[in-house]
Design a protein around this motif. Structure first.
Motif, PDB file in Angstrom:
ATOM      1  N   LYS A 108       0.828  -1.205   0.000  1.00 42.71           N
ATOM      2  CA  LYS A 108       0.000   0.000   0.000  1.00 42.71           C
ATOM      3  C   LYS A 108       0.868   1.264   0.000  1.00 42.71           C
ATOM      4  O   LYS A 108       0.591   2.228  -0.737  1.00 42.71           O
ATOM      5  CB  LYS A 108      -0.901  -0.011   1.251  1.00 42.71           C
ATOM      6  CG  LYS A 108      -1.951   1.093   1.264  1.00 42.71           C
ATOM      7  CD  LYS A 108      -3.010   0.884   0.198  1.00 42.71           C
ATOM      8  CE  LYS A 108      -4.123   1.917   0.312  1.00 42.71           C
ATOM      9  NZ  LYS A 108      -5.102   1.800  -0.782  1.00 42.71           N
ATOM     10  N   ALA A 109       1.942   1.248   0.816  1.00 45.47           N
ATOM     11  CA  ALA A 109       2.839   2.404   0.875  1.00 45.47           C
ATOM     12  C   ALA A 109       3.514   2.649  -0.473  1.00 45.47           C
ATOM     13  O   ALA A 109       3.641   3.794  -0.919  1.00 45.47           O
ATOM     14  CB  ALA A 109       3.892   2.194   1.961  1.00 45.47           C
ATOM     15  N   ALA A 110       3.945   1.566  -1.121  1.00 50.72           N
ATOM     16  CA  ALA A 110       4.599   1.692  -2.422  1.00 50.72           C
ATOM     17  C   ALA A 110       3.641   2.264  -3.465  1.00 50.72           C
ATOM     18  O   ALA A 110       4.016   3.115  -4.289  1.00 50.72           O
ATOM     19  CB  ALA A 110       5.135   0.339  -2.874  1.00 50.72           C
ATOM     20  N   THR A 111       2.378   1.818  -3.429  1.00 53.25           N
ATOM     21  CA  THR A 111       1.379   2.300  -4.394  1.00 53.25           C
ATOM     22  C   THR A 111       1.081   3.782  -4.197  1.00 53.25           C
ATOM     23  O   THR A 111       1.051   4.572  -5.155  1.00 53.25           O
ATOM     24  CB  THR A 111       0.071   1.487  -4.247  1.00 53.25           C
ATOM     25  OG1 THR A 111       0.348   0.102  -4.481  1.00 53.25           O
ATOM     26  CG2 THR A 111      -0.978   1.971  -5.239  1.00 53.25           C
ATOM     27  N   LEU A 112       0.861   4.168  -2.922  1.00 48.84           N
ATOM     28  CA  LEU A 112       0.549   5.563  -2.629  1.00 48.84           C
ATOM     29  C   LEU A 112       1.736   6.483  -2.958  1.00 48.84           C
ATOM     30  O   LEU A 112       1.562   7.577  -3.506  1.00 48.84           O
ATOM     31  CB  LEU A 112       0.180   5.719  -1.152  1.00 48.84           C
ATOM     32  CG  LEU A 112      -1.196   5.184  -0.752  1.00 48.84           C
ATOM     33  CD1 LEU A 112      -1.338   5.168   0.761  1.00 48.84           C
ATOM     34  CD2 LEU A 112      -2.300   6.041  -1.378  1.00 48.84           C
ATOM     35  N   TYR A 113       2.907   6.007  -2.617  1.00 48.28           N
ATOM     36  CA  TYR A 113       4.109   6.795  -2.892  1.00 48.28           C
ATOM     37  C   TYR A 113       4.271   7.028  -4.395  1.00 48.28           C
ATOM     38  O   TYR A 113       4.545   8.145  -4.838  1.00 48.28           O
ATOM     39  CB  TYR A 113       5.339   6.083  -2.327  1.00 48.28           C
ATOM     40  CG  TYR A 113       6.633   6.827  -2.556  1.00 48.28           C
ATOM     41  CD1 TYR A 113       7.003   7.886  -1.744  1.00 48.28           C
ATOM     42  CD2 TYR A 113       7.486   6.469  -3.607  1.00 48.28           C
ATOM     43  CE1 TYR A 113       8.196   8.586  -1.948  1.00 48.28           C
ATOM     44  CE2 TYR A 113       8.670   7.159  -3.827  1.00 48.28           C
ATOM     45  CZ  TYR A 113       9.018   8.213  -2.998  1.00 48.28           C
ATOM     46  OH  TYR A 113      10.184   8.893  -3.223  1.00 48.28           O
ATOM     47  N   SER A 114       4.096   5.974  -5.174  1.00 49.60           N
ATOM     48  CA  SER A 114       4.215   6.082  -6.626  1.00 49.60           C
ATOM     49  C   SER A 114       3.156   7.026  -7.188  1.00 49.60           C
ATOM     50  O   SER A 114       3.426   7.815  -8.103  1.00 49.60           O
ATOM     51  CB  SER A 114       4.087   4.686  -7.252  1.00 49.60           C
ATOM     52  OG  SER A 114       4.139   4.758  -8.658  1.00 49.60           O
ATOM     53  N   GLN A 115       1.955   6.965  -6.632  1.00 48.93           N
ATOM     54  CA  GLN A 115       0.861   7.824  -7.092  1.00 48.93           C
ATOM     55  C   GLN A 115       1.204   9.314  -6.872  1.00 48.93           C
ATOM     56  O   GLN A 115       1.081  10.131  -7.789  1.00 48.93           O
ATOM     57  CB  GLN A 115      -0.423   7.483  -6.347  1.00 48.93           C
ATOM     58  CG  GLN A 115      -1.608   8.353  -6.742  1.00 48.93           C
ATOM     59  CD  GLN A 115      -2.828   8.067  -5.880  1.00 48.93           C
ATOM     60  OE1 GLN A 115      -2.727   7.466  -4.819  1.00 48.93           O
ATOM     61  NE2 GLN A 115      -3.990   8.490  -6.334  1.00 48.93           N
TER      62      GLN A 115
ATOM     63  N   LEU B 220      -4.515   8.688   6.078  1.00 46.19           N
ATOM     64  CA  LEU B 220      -3.061   8.762   6.239  1.00 46.19           C
ATOM     65  C   LEU B 220      -2.677   9.818   7.282  1.00 46.19           C
ATOM     66  O   LEU B 220      -3.421  10.760   7.533  1.00 46.19           O
ATOM     67  CB  LEU B 220      -2.403   9.097   4.897  1.00 46.19           C
ATOM     68  CG  LEU B 220      -2.555   8.049   3.797  1.00 46.19           C
ATOM     69  CD1 LEU B 220      -1.980   8.586   2.483  1.00 46.19           C
ATOM     70  CD2 LEU B 220      -1.867   6.756   4.181  1.00 46.19           C
ATOM     71  N   ASP B 221      -1.508   9.625   7.884  1.00 45.98           N
ATOM     72  CA  ASP B 221      -1.025  10.572   8.895  1.00 45.98           C
ATOM     73  C   ASP B 221      -0.782  11.949   8.280  1.00 45.98           C
ATOM     74  O   ASP B 221      -0.536  12.085   7.083  1.00 45.98           O
ATOM     75  CB  ASP B 221       0.294  10.079   9.509  1.00 45.98           C
ATOM     76  CG  ASP B 221       0.109   8.772  10.260  1.00 45.98           C
ATOM     77  OD1 ASP B 221      -1.051   8.437  10.575  1.00 45.98           O
ATOM     78  OD2 ASP B 221       1.111   8.093  10.529  1.00 45.98           O
ATOM     79  N   ILE B 222      -0.834  12.967   9.146  1.00 44.24           N
ATOM     80  CA  ILE B 222      -0.570  14.340   8.700  1.00 44.24           C
ATOM     81  C   ILE B 222       0.856  14.484   8.166  1.00 44.24           C
ATOM     82  O   ILE B 222       1.144  15.364   7.356  1.00 44.24           O
ATOM     83  CB  ILE B 222      -0.817  15.341   9.861  1.00 44.24           C
ATOM     84  CG1 ILE B 222      -0.802  16.783   9.340  1.00 44.24           C
ATOM     85  CG2 ILE B 222       0.234  15.149  10.955  1.00 44.24           C
ATOM     86  CD1 ILE B 222      -1.908  17.101   8.383  1.00 44.24           C
ATOM     87  N   GLU B 223       1.780  13.593   8.600  1.00 43.84           N
ATOM     88  CA  GLU B 223       3.159  13.642   8.133  1.00 43.84           C
ATOM     89  C   GLU B 223       3.251  13.384   6.629  1.00 43.84           C
ATOM     90  O   GLU B 223       4.164  13.868   5.967  1.00 43.84           O
ATOM     91  CB  GLU B 223       4.018  12.628   8.889  1.00 43.84           C
ATOM     92  CG  GLU B 223       4.145  12.895  10.382  1.00 43.84           C
ATOM     93  CD  GLU B 223       4.710  14.280  10.663  1.00 43.84           C
ATOM     94  OE1 GLU B 223       5.633  14.705   9.930  1.00 43.84           O
ATOM     95  OE2 GLU B 223       4.230  14.939  11.605  1.00 43.84           O
ATOM     96  N   VAL B 224       2.317  12.599   6.083  1.00 39.38           N
ATOM     97  CA  VAL B 224       2.286  12.345   4.638  1.00 39.38           C
ATOM     98  C   VAL B 224       1.962  13.644   3.905  1.00 39.38           C
ATOM     99  O   VAL B 224       2.596  13.991   2.901  1.00 39.38           O
ATOM    100  CB  VAL B 224       1.266  11.242   4.290  1.00 39.38           C
ATOM    101  CG1 VAL B 224       1.127  11.100   2.767  1.00 39.38           C
ATOM    102  CG2 VAL B 224       1.677   9.925   4.905  1.00 39.38           C
TER     103      VAL B 224
END
Length: 423
Positions: free
Chosen positions: A110-117, A159-163
């Motif tokens: 999930k992290a990899a997908t969101l990051y790529s997006q 997602l966290d505010i840090e994102v």
């Protein structure tokens, strides 16, 4: 009739006197105009020279920054001063946020997908979530448009505010450093203070690492000597022998890499140039720490070369002793230069070959050349004080070294040592 003729003559004389006064005034006015025009032309020429020097200084400074970026770019362990890729999205907040919501396997995917997006969004030149406003001084500035649909969705999702902070930080950096390309740009960075690093800070950091490495080598030498003493009184077991061999091999590698840096040993300083504070601070930092021994080092400008005097000097000839001439050169009351004007009307100073002192040694080419060289160096580098000063020098090419050349030199000595230490 007579009185009328007299009055006419008097009026004529007054008229002629007035005309002469006007012509004189006009002549003076024209002379003043010409003088003002000369001053204006001189100011314009000075302005062009200053702009040219400013461009040269800025170019040298940028070359120096790029040299550091190239030199430190592949070293991931530079914790204080190093290279930061401005506009590169940090993936850690994505991983941390997803691990709180999903299982380990799902979190990674999930992290990899969101990051790529979001990486794709950042690289899209058509997405520009900024608004333009005016500050209190009437200057325009750009800020993140928090009403942007993509950012609003990111802010309210699970997602966290840090994102959100990671995405907006990357956006601001891209907008500041590479608006057109929308790709990360490498920058010299002070990670401790979270800002762009100066070239002076980069020099201080690298030279400090060289000092630490020298101390480490000294400590290893002491340990080696202690181990050798123990070896003489010990049973000579395989474990101690193996340890000694490993240390000897490591020490040999370090000594080989430090060959150039150990030869550097004298402190320097550079003449002040106020046109660019960061560039001058960087040169001073490099000169203060750099020591002699390599092709980049320090030259004492205005110091008399005594080699020609060794063969020419005779004890009964007082004026061929190098000490006498070094004192003459350093004497501010002796200034064997004369002003001239070039074809464009600009004033400059050249050596006065008719100076009596210079004429007294003109028959000895070697001595004359040494004295003239020292004089010209003092005039160029310290004309106000007329005393010996130090300059960063490229001895290989016989000229003043650029800051980029100095940085290349210390990075050449430092980078392999850091790699060896990491291993």
């Amino acid at each position: 009739m007579y009185e009328q003729t007299f009055l006419e003559k008097e009026a004529f004389l007054k008229s002629e006197a007035l005309k002469n006064d006007l012509k004189k005034t006009l002549g003076e006015s024209e002379s003043e105009r010409n003088e003002l025009q000369k001053k204006h032309d001189h100011c314009e020429a000075q302005k062009k020279d200053l702009l040219k020097k400013d461009d040269q200084i800025e170019a040298e400074l940028q070359e120096a920054r790029q040299e550091f970026i190239n030199g430190l770019g592949g070293l991931n362990f530079c914790t204080t001063i190093g290279v930061k890729r401005m506009g590169e999205l940090d993936n850690k907040p994505f991983q941390t946020s997803c691990k709180r919501q999903y299982s380990k396997k799902e979190a990674d995917d999930k992290a990899a997908t969101l990051y790529s997006q979001w990486e794709g969004y950042l690289r899209d030149p058509n997405w520009y979530p900024f608004t333009t406003s005016m500050d209190s001084y009437g200057n325009s500035k750009q800020t993140i448009n928090e009403e942007d649909e993509k950012l609003k969705q990111l802010k309210v999702c699970n997602l966290d505010i840090e994102v959100y902070k990671a995405v907006t930080t990357a956006l601001v950096e891209l907008n500041s450093y590479n608006t057109n390309g929308r790709t990360p740009i490498a920058e010299l960075w002070n990670f401790k203070e979270g800002r762009k690093a100066t070239v002076k800070e980069g020099i201080s950091y690298v030279l400090n690492q060289l000092k630490l490495l020298r101390k480490r080598v000294g400590k290893m030498l002491s340990e080696q000597k202690l181990d050798m003493k123990k070896k003489k009184t010990d049973d000579g077991t395989n474990e101690i022998q193996k340890k000694l061999e490993e240390k000897e091999a490591e020490l040999k590698d370090l000594k080989a890499e430090l060959e150039y840096s150990e030869e550097l040993n004298s402190t320097l300083f550079v003449k002040e140039r106020e046109s660019n504070d960061e560039l001058q601070d960087a040169r001073k930092e490099l000169i203060r720490e750099l020591v002699d021994g390599g092709f980049i080092g320090v030259k004492r400008m205005g110091e008399l070369d005594i080699t020609p005097f060794a063969t020419a000097c005779k004890r009964d000839n007082y004026m061929l002793e190098p000490e006498v001439w070094q004192d003459c050169i350093s004497d501010p009351s002796w200034y064997p230069f004369k002003p001239i004007e070039d074809e464009f009307g600009n004033r400059k100073e050249i050596l006065d070959v008719e100076d009596e002192k210079l004429k007294s040694i003109k028959g000895n080419d070697g001595v004359y050349k040494a004295v003239v060289t020292a004089l010209m160096e003092l005039k160029d580098y310290n004309s106000s004080g007329m005393y010996v000063t130090e300059e960063l020098w490229n001895f290989q090419k016989g000229r003043r070294a650029t800051l980029q050349e100095g940085l290349s030199y210390i990075l050449l000595n430092w980078r392999p040592l850091k790699r060896k230490r990491k291993i």
